[in-house]
Design a protein around this motif. Structure first.
Motif, PDB file in Angstrom:
ATOM      1  N   PHE A 138       0.826  -1.206   0.000  1.00  0.00           N
ATOM      2  CA  PHE A 138       0.000   0.000   0.000  1.00  0.00           C
ATOM      3  C   PHE A 138       0.862   1.259   0.000  1.00  0.00           C
ATOM      4  O   PHE A 138       0.572   2.220  -0.742  1.00  0.00           O
ATOM      5  CB  PHE A 138      -0.912  -0.008   1.226  1.00  0.00           C
ATOM      6  CG  PHE A 138      -1.745   1.227   1.353  1.00  0.00           C
ATOM      7  CD1 PHE A 138      -2.885   1.400   0.584  1.00  0.00           C
ATOM      8  CD2 PHE A 138      -1.382   2.241   2.240  1.00  0.00           C
ATOM      9  CE1 PHE A 138      -3.648   2.556   0.691  1.00  0.00           C
ATOM     10  CE2 PHE A 138      -2.140   3.395   2.357  1.00  0.00           C
ATOM     11  CZ  PHE A 138      -3.271   3.552   1.575  1.00  0.00           C
ATOM     12  N   ARG A 139       1.909   1.286   0.820  1.00  0.00           N
ATOM     13  CA  ARG A 139       2.757   2.479   0.889  1.00  0.00           C
ATOM     14  C   ARG A 139       3.516   2.703  -0.410  1.00  0.00           C
ATOM     15  O   ARG A 139       3.713   3.850  -0.838  1.00  0.00           O
ATOM     16  CB  ARG A 139       3.742   2.344   2.059  1.00  0.00           C
ATOM     17  CG  ARG A 139       3.086   2.512   3.423  1.00  0.00           C
ATOM     18  CD  ARG A 139       2.566   3.911   3.598  1.00  0.00           C
ATOM     19  NE  ARG A 139       1.900   4.090   4.892  1.00  0.00           N
ATOM     20  CZ  ARG A 139       1.440   5.262   5.333  1.00  0.00           C
ATOM     21  NH1 ARG A 139       1.552   6.340   4.588  1.00  0.00           N
ATOM     22  NH2 ARG A 139       0.844   5.345   6.500  1.00  0.00           N
ATOM     23  N   PHE A 183      -3.856  14.449  -0.630  1.00  0.00           N
ATOM     24  CA  PHE A 183      -4.864  13.900   0.287  1.00  0.00           C
ATOM     25  C   PHE A 183      -4.738  12.384   0.392  1.00  0.00           C
ATOM     26  O   PHE A 183      -4.806  11.815   1.493  1.00  0.00           O
ATOM     27  CB  PHE A 183      -6.261  14.282  -0.202  1.00  0.00           C
ATOM     28  CG  PHE A 183      -7.372  13.686   0.622  1.00  0.00           C
ATOM     29  CD1 PHE A 183      -7.715  14.225   1.849  1.00  0.00           C
ATOM     30  CD2 PHE A 183      -8.080  12.574   0.161  1.00  0.00           C
ATOM     31  CE1 PHE A 183      -8.742  13.671   2.609  1.00  0.00           C
ATOM     32  CE2 PHE A 183      -9.107  12.018   0.907  1.00  0.00           C
ATOM     33  CZ  PHE A 183      -9.435  12.571   2.136  1.00  0.00           C
ATOM     34  N   LEU A 184      -4.536  11.724  -0.746  1.00  0.00           N
ATOM     35  CA  LEU A 184      -4.411  10.266  -0.741  1.00  0.00           C
ATOM     36  C   LEU A 184      -3.140   9.816  -0.030  1.00  0.00           C
ATOM     37  O   LEU A 184      -3.093   8.727   0.558  1.00  0.00           O
ATOM     38  CB  LEU A 184      -4.414   9.736  -2.179  1.00  0.00           C
ATOM     39  CG  LEU A 184      -5.728   9.900  -2.950  1.00  0.00           C
ATOM     40  CD1 LEU A 184      -5.578   9.413  -4.376  1.00  0.00           C
ATOM     41  CD2 LEU A 184      -6.862   9.154  -2.242  1.00  0.00           C
ATOM     42  N   PRO A 188      -3.793   8.109   4.984  1.00  0.00           N
ATOM     43  CA  PRO A 188      -3.372   6.972   5.823  1.00  0.00           C
ATOM     44  C   PRO A 188      -2.557   7.399   7.036  1.00  0.00           C
ATOM     45  O   PRO A 188      -2.661   6.787   8.104  1.00  0.00           O
ATOM     46  CB  PRO A 188      -2.541   6.112   4.862  1.00  0.00           C
ATOM     47  CG  PRO A 188      -3.003   6.499   3.506  1.00  0.00           C
ATOM     48  CD  PRO A 188      -3.339   7.953   3.593  1.00  0.00           C
ATOM     49  N   ASP A 189      -1.733   8.456   6.868  1.00  0.00           N
ATOM     50  CA  ASP A 189      -0.957   8.950   8.005  1.00  0.00           C
ATOM     51  C   ASP A 189      -1.883   9.454   9.106  1.00  0.00           C
ATOM     52  O   ASP A 189      -1.648   9.191  10.300  1.00  0.00           O
ATOM     53  CB  ASP A 189      -0.029  10.086   7.562  1.00  0.00           C
ATOM     54  CG  ASP A 189       1.044   9.607   6.595  1.00  0.00           C
ATOM     55  OD1 ASP A 189       1.090   8.390   6.318  1.00  0.00           O
ATOM     56  OD2 ASP A 189       1.830  10.438   6.113  1.00  0.00           O
ATOM     57  N   ILE A 195      -5.277   6.197  15.348  1.00  0.00           N
ATOM     58  CA  ILE A 195      -5.193   4.898  16.023  1.00  0.00           C
ATOM     59  C   ILE A 195      -4.218   4.976  17.198  1.00  0.00           C
ATOM     60  O   ILE A 195      -4.489   4.446  18.290  1.00  0.00           O
ATOM     61  CB  ILE A 195      -4.758   3.805  15.031  1.00  0.00           C
ATOM     62  CG1 ILE A 195      -5.865   3.570  13.996  1.00  0.00           C
ATOM     63  CG2 ILE A 195      -4.429   2.506  15.764  1.00  0.00           C
ATOM     64  CD1 ILE A 195      -5.469   2.601  12.896  1.00  0.00           C
ATOM     65  N   MET A 196      -3.083   5.641  16.992  1.00  0.00           N
ATOM     66  CA  MET A 196      -2.095   5.757  18.062  1.00  0.00           C
ATOM     67  C   MET A 196      -2.643   6.551  19.237  1.00  0.00           C
ATOM     68  O   MET A 196      -2.436   6.190  20.407  1.00  0.00           O
ATOM     69  CB  MET A 196      -0.807   6.400  17.531  1.00  0.00           C
ATOM     70  CG  MET A 196       0.096   5.435  16.807  1.00  0.00           C
ATOM     71  SD  MET A 196       1.733   6.133  16.485  1.00  0.00           S
ATOM     72  CE  MET A 196       1.341   7.231  15.144  1.00  0.00           C
ATOM     73  N   ILE A 197      -3.323   7.647  18.941  1.00  0.00           N
ATOM     74  CA  ILE A 197      -3.882   8.467  20.016  1.00  0.00           C
ATOM     75  C   ILE A 197      -4.964   7.697  20.769  1.00  0.00           C
ATOM     76  O   ILE A 197      -5.017   7.725  22.008  1.00  0.00           O
ATOM     77  CB  ILE A 197      -4.442   9.782  19.436  1.00  0.00           C
ATOM     78  CG1 ILE A 197      -3.298  10.642  18.874  1.00  0.00           C
ATOM     79  CG2 ILE A 197      -5.213  10.558  20.500  1.00  0.00           C
ATOM     80  CD1 ILE A 197      -3.765  11.879  18.137  1.00  0.00           C
ATOM     81  N   TRP A 198      -5.822   6.974  20.031  1.00  0.00           N
ATOM     82  CA  TRP A 198      -6.856   6.169  20.691  1.00  0.00           C
ATOM     83  C   TRP A 198      -6.238   5.080  21.555  1.00  0.00           C
ATOM     84  O   TRP A 198      -6.639   4.883  22.720  1.00  0.00           O
ATOM     85  CB  TRP A 198      -7.759   5.522  19.648  1.00  0.00           C
ATOM     86  CG  TRP A 198      -8.638   4.469  20.256  1.00  0.00           C
ATOM     87  CD1 TRP A 198      -9.828   4.636  20.892  1.00  0.00           C
ATOM     88  CD2 TRP A 198      -8.354   3.055  20.304  1.00  0.00           C
ATOM     89  NE1 TRP A 198     -10.314   3.426  21.331  1.00  0.00           N
ATOM     90  CE2 TRP A 198      -9.430   2.447  20.988  1.00  0.00           C
ATOM     91  CE3 TRP A 198      -7.302   2.261  19.828  1.00  0.00           C
ATOM     92  CZ2 TRP A 198      -9.474   1.072  21.212  1.00  0.00           C
ATOM     93  CZ3 TRP A 198      -7.343   0.899  20.052  1.00  0.00           C
ATOM     94  CH2 TRP A 198      -8.428   0.317  20.735  1.00  0.00           C
TER      95      TRP A 198
END
Length: 311
Positions: A138-139, A183-184, A188-189, A195-198
């Motif tokens: 993906f990256r 934007f694309l 993902p970043d 996710i990290m903050i959550w």
């Protein structure tokens, strides 16, 4: 300003050198342990991948910065610039994916047995390697536009739309297509940061509740010695904090540099901030993860020369 720029380039040089040494030490330690030592934990496999991609981040960004600091501004042609920046963006994205996966995995690991997150832990362990393969593909695909826009230091004639990095340049032409591409690339970043903050907030909450419970069970003397799981969670929280803090500031600087007049000093500051996490992360793990010292001791016991008393 010139003196500040030279000092910052010297700092970037030592940052790259020390960071590569730290990540290489961890990478070598985990590889040797995998073949000769005790069985690695799932989280150790994640940290192995993190050390590998962090080394790629430092090398792909640090070496061109160091060579540019030595006055070699035209050492890369168009193909070289495309390759270096593409590799840097891919490795930086992989570092972000791995860090978010690491924080999410640890949040699931310390979640209470009654929690629904605890039930998916075996699935997370099973799909760790396929997740990495997906991230690599993906990256590489999402950073494809870099192979189009990135040029050598003198690759454009219209200097009004060039963002100059000293050793390479990029055609920056604000348009709908460019905005969609950006934007694309950055979506993902942003998802990984969320996710990290959550996961970090969840881990802090779990640790707080655990502390409240054990205060009624154990004495303060016993509680002052945290468990291995708690220490691992604390080290991951430190890693995530460094990552989020440095990357948020770096993102603000990157946006400012793109829309303002090119400022080489700010570009150097941005490079320093982007390399802070990959350079600091191995030392956070070395000094806070007790498993690292355990693996070192195990390997030393296997390779140390026999003493006189052994004969």
């Amino acid at each position: 300003m010139i003196v500040h720029g030279i000092a910052l380039k010297i700092i970037i040089f030592f940052q790259t050198l020390v960071g590569v040494m730290g990540n290489s030490f961890l990478l070598g330690l985990y590889i040797i342990t995998f073949f000769a030592g005790p069985r690695l934990r799932t989280i150790d496999m994640i940290l192995t991948h993190l050390a590998f991609v962090n080394n790629l981040v430092l090398l792909s960004k640090g070496i061109p910065q160091i060579m540019a600091a030595l006055g070699l501004n035209n050492f890369l042609d168009d193909i070289g610039c495309k390759f270096v920046f593409f590799f840097h963006r891919v490795s930086r994205g992989l570092s972000l994916c791995t860090t978010s996966f690491l924080s999410g995995f640890q949040a699931i690991t310390i979640s209470p047995e009654s929690s629904r997150w605890a039930k998916i832990k075996p699935r997370v362990q099973k799909y760790t390697v396929p997740f990495w393969l997906f991230c690599w593909v993906f990256r590489m695909a999402s950073n494809g536009p870099i192979l189009i826009y990135m040029k050598g230091p003198q690759g454009h004639k219209n200097t009004t739309s060039i963002l100059d990095f000293g050793f390479c340049s990029v055609l920056f032409n604000p348009s709908l297509t460019t905005s969609i591409s950006a934007f694309l690339i950055f979506l993902p970043d942003a998802i990984c940061l969320i996710i990290m903050i959550w996961a970090s907030s969840f881990m802090v909450l779990v640790l707080y509740r655990h502390r409240q419970r054990v205060q009624y069970i154990h004495s303060s003397r016993l509680f002052s010695r945290p468990s291995l799981e708690t220490r691992a969670t604390q080290s991951i929280l430190i890693l995530v904090s460094i990552f989020v803090y440095c990357n948020l500031i770096n993102s603000v600087l990157t946006v400012y540099v793109q829309f303002a007049k090119t400022n080489h000093w700010l570009l150097n500051v941005s490079s320093f901030l982007a390399a802070c996490f990959p350079a600091c992360s191995p030392f956070v793990l070395i000094f806070s993860d007790s498993q690292v010292s355990k693996y070192c001791l195990t390997i030393w016991e296997k390779i140390k020369p026999p003493s006189i008393t052994d004969f």
